[in-house]
Structure formats: structure tokens, C-alpha cells
Design an enzyme around this catalytic site. Structure first.
Site, PDB file in Angstrom:
ATOM      1  N   HIS A  83       0.710  -1.319  -0.422  1.00 36.01           N
ATOM      2  CA  HIS A  83      -0.443   0.071  -0.137  1.00 36.01           C
ATOM      3  C   HIS A  83       1.042   1.194  -0.240  1.00 36.01           C
ATOM      4  O   HIS A  83       1.948   1.370   0.727  1.00 36.01           O
ATOM      5  CB  HIS A  83      -1.004  -0.099   1.604  1.00 36.01           C
ATOM      6  CG  HIS A  83      -2.189   0.955   0.948  1.00 36.01           C
ATOM      7  ND1 HIS A  83      -1.809   2.184   1.768  1.00 36.01           N
ATOM      8  CD2 HIS A  83      -3.475   1.173   0.525  1.00 36.01           C
ATOM      9  CE1 HIS A  83      -2.925   3.223   1.405  1.00 36.01           C
ATOM     10  NE2 HIS A  83      -3.937   2.293   1.225  1.00 36.01           N
ATOM     11  N   SER A  93      -9.290 -15.517  -1.180  1.00 32.41           N
ATOM     12  CA  SER A  93     -10.021 -13.532  -1.409  1.00 32.41           C
ATOM     13  C   SER A  93     -11.162 -13.079  -1.893  1.00 32.41           C
ATOM     14  O   SER A  93     -11.629 -14.046  -2.038  1.00 32.41           O
ATOM     15  CB  SER A  93      -8.314 -13.526  -2.349  1.00 32.41           C
ATOM     16  OG  SER A  93      -8.767 -12.028  -2.663  1.00 32.41           O
TER      17      SER A  93
END
Length: 377
Positions: free
Chosen positions: A123, A324
Site C-alpha cells: 500500500h 480472497s
């Protein structure tokens, strides 16, 4: 001044804002924020200026707090992450970035000369945190699926074996939902005979998914993490950003300071902390329970697989990692970006199948996507 003193024009602006947010929330499919929640039972607590200042496990002079509830939330997250019994510590943060900052702060205090290693799929906020903390760092290559390139990590660690490594592991990358294998990272450290090392796990989204699946990837304290950050406004859902960070207590004890003014230990990043967020998390955990959380996660995973199949049925290549809810596909056309809230990066986009993203939402999204790809007559 109360809301009754608002001018008609200001009231109209608020009403317009509410309608815009209400209309947009259902089409928020590209960011991992759950929109399906109801905390109206907690609204009465907004009458008070509540503040969880200081360490949640110690008393404070400021009595308008919710630390009792915060501790119960932390105990649940310690259980979810398999934290060692009676050897963990944590607090409710303002979100994933603060949790990551805390983990990296503890790591740097333990190893002031350490080097932080993070993959190129990490990130964007992590590079900012490292700059703020003046921590030496090296970016590691990523594999095409978003996981850290373990061969590159091994070689880079070998070159810098004389410096303690601080490894930032992604437990669900932002764009592809990839999980860095903590067991494999620990094996590399052991093979290189590196004893002094710290692993922080950024489990912002997947930290509330992997505890409720049958075959999770190695990701938590049992697999070698020293600290873990999880967001509260993502999978659980919250009207305000929040999260939890859990760390090994022996590490935290090294940085604790006593502050007379608040009558508490200073172990957190922020001084004043939200006392409403712990109530939100506590309420959600108590109303759902473990069985309810598992049901929510399983429904999202099933809907994510449904989305993959729907994309492929319309000739659009899509895929996702095991465990996921992030469905990856080619970057959408501009018309899709105008109609839906999507987060693109380079040549891909993704659909994050949160609890509010139903199969009817998926059908509408895929239908719009397929129509946008057709050439204009």
C-alpha cells in the site's frame, strides 16, 4: 447552534449530501469498505465527549471512556490472530495506516539501524510512514500475482545480513489480494541464520477473512508475525475509519512511557483516541458472533467466485486468489469509471466483493462492463 437553526439553504445542502452518499454506497465496489451495517443503537453515545486516552489496559484520569469494551474487542482480535496467550498487547487505531505505523515504529525502536523490506505491491502509505520515521528501506520485487518475490527477498537479505531486517508482509495486497507467506519468510531468515528480525503483517482486509476459512495461508502470530494491523471499517463495517493493532507484549514494553497529566501509560501513536470506534467494533462482534462472521465471510467468498464466473461468461478474463474476495480484471473503460466507484491501477481494476455487494450488484456491474466494451455503432 442546533440543526433547527440551519438556514433552508444549508439544510438543503445536507439533504443533497445524504442523497448523494446513499446513491453512491451501493455502487462502491472497488474499495474494501463494507456498507452493510446498522449502528443506530449506539447513536445515544454521541451525546458525550468520550475519549480513550492512553493505554487501554491501564487506568486513566479521563473517565468518559470505553476502555472496558476496547479490551474485549482486543481479546477477540488476539484470538483471531492466534496471539500468544498473555503475551500480546494492542489498541483500537484510527485505521490500517496507523496500525502499520505502530508496527513499524516498534520495529524501529527494537532495531534502530534496521532495514525495512516491502514489496512493490505494498500500500502507498507504507513508503510515507517509512519516510516519516526515517527508516532505511529497500523495495522487493513482486511476483505477477502480487506476492512478494521470495527469491529477491532472499538475495537482498543475504547481501545485508549484517543489518537486522524489518519485513513488511502483505496479508492481502491492495489490488490483487495476494498474501505474503509468513512461513516461507521465516524459513528464509532461518536458512540465512538471521536471528534478529521483525515481521509486521498488514492484514487490513484479509485479517477478518482468514480466521474464518478452513485452509488459511500462513499469516498470523503462529506463523511468525511480531505485530499485525487489521482494519475495522473494511470487512466488519463502520461509519468511521478504525482498526486494531496487536503486537507481542515484550516488544511493546520496550517503548512504554508513563504520563502524569493523563494518569496513564503512553504506548499508542495517538494521544486522544476514538472511544466510539471500540463500541462499534464491540457491537458488531457481539451481534454477529464467530458463527455469524464465518457465514458473512463464506457468503462473500462464494459471491466472489460467482463474479469470476460471470466475468468469464461475458468474455472478460478475471481471477482471484484462494480465500480472497478481490476479483481482478482488465482496467475498465472510462464510462465504467463514471458509473461505478472503481479503483484502477496501471492495466487492471478490481471488484471487492464486500457484504453489501450482492449477486444482483455483480450482475449489473458485469453487464455494464460487457456493454462498455462493445464498439459504438
Amino acid at each position: 447552534m442546533t440543526s433547527s437553526n440551519l438556514s433552508p439553504a444549508d439544510r438543503q445542502r445536507l439533504d443533497a449530501l445524504y442523497e448523494r452518499l446513499r446513491a453512491s454506497s451501493a455502487r462502491n465496489v472497488g474499495y474494501p469498505t463494507n456498507q452493510a451495517f446498522d449502528y443506530s443503537e449506539l447513536f445515544r453515545f454521541l451525546e458525550f465527549s468520550i475519549n480513550n486516552v492512553g493505554d487501554p489496559f491501564h487506568s486513566t484520569n479521563y473517565r468518559l471512556n470505553t476502555m472496558e469494551f476496547e479490551r474485549e474487542v482486543l481479546a477477540d482480535f488476539a484470538r483471531f490472530t492466534q496471539a500468544p496467550a498473555d503475551e500480546w498487547w494492542g489498541y483500537v487505531t484510527s485505521g490500517g495506516t496507523e496500525g502499520n505505523m505502530y508496527g513499524l515504529y516498534v520495529a524501529r525502536e527494537l532495531y534502530p539501524d534496521g532495514i525495512c523490506y516491502f514489496s512493490e505491491d505494498t500500500h502507498y502509505s507504507v513508503a510515507k510512514v517509512l519516510r516519516l520515521q526515517h527508516t532505511r528501506n529497500i523495495m522487493i520485487k513482486s511476483q505477477p500475482d502480487g506476492q512478494m518475490d521470495y527469491a529477491d527477498l532472499r538475495e537482498t537479505l543475504r547481501i545485508h545480513r549484517d543489518v537486522p531486517p524489518i519485513i513488511f508482509a502483505n496479508i492481502g495486497t491492495t489490488m490483487k489480494g495476494a498474501v505474503d507467506d509468513l512461513a516461507q519468510i521465516r524459513a528464509i531468515l532461518e536458512d540465512l541464520a538471521i536471528g534478529n528480525a521483525y515481521i509486521h503483517a498488514d492484514a487490513a482486509l484479509s485479517g477478518m477473512i482468514l480466521p474464518f476459512v478452513d485452509a488459511p495461508q500462513p499469516w498470523n502470530f503462529a506463523h511468525g508475525a511480531d505485530s499485525i494491523s487489521i482494519s475495522g471499517h473494511k470487512m466488519l463495517g463502520s461509519p468511521v475509519p478504525c482498526g486494531v493493532v496487536v503486537a507481542r507484549k515484550a516488544h511493546v514494553d520496550r517503548i512504554a512511557r508513563s504520563i502524569e497529566y493523563i494518569g496513564a501509560l503512553d504506548t499508542t501513536i495517538a494521544g486522544s483516541r476514538s472511544a466510539f470506534s471500540p463500541l462499534v467494533l464491540w457491537y458488531r462482534l457481539r451481534t454477529l458472533g464467530d458463527a455469524g462472521l464465518r457465514s458473512v465471510v463464506q457468503t462473500c467468498l462464494e459471491n466472489a467466485e460467482y463474479a469470476v464466473q460471470q466475468f468469464r461468461a461475458h468474455g472478460i478474463e478475471a481471477w482471484r486468489h484462494p480465500n480472497s474476495i478481490t476479483v481482478v480484471f482488465p482496467k475498465p473503460p472510462p464510462s465504467m469509471m463514471e458509473r461505478w466507484t472503481i479503483a484502477p491501477r496501471k492495466n487492471i481494476g478490481h471488484l471487492i466483493v464486500m457484504p453489501h455487494v450482492t449477486r444482483s450488484t455483480i450482475d449489473a456491474f458485469v453487464t455494464d462492463f460487457a456493454a462498455a466494451l462493445k464498439p459504438s455503432p
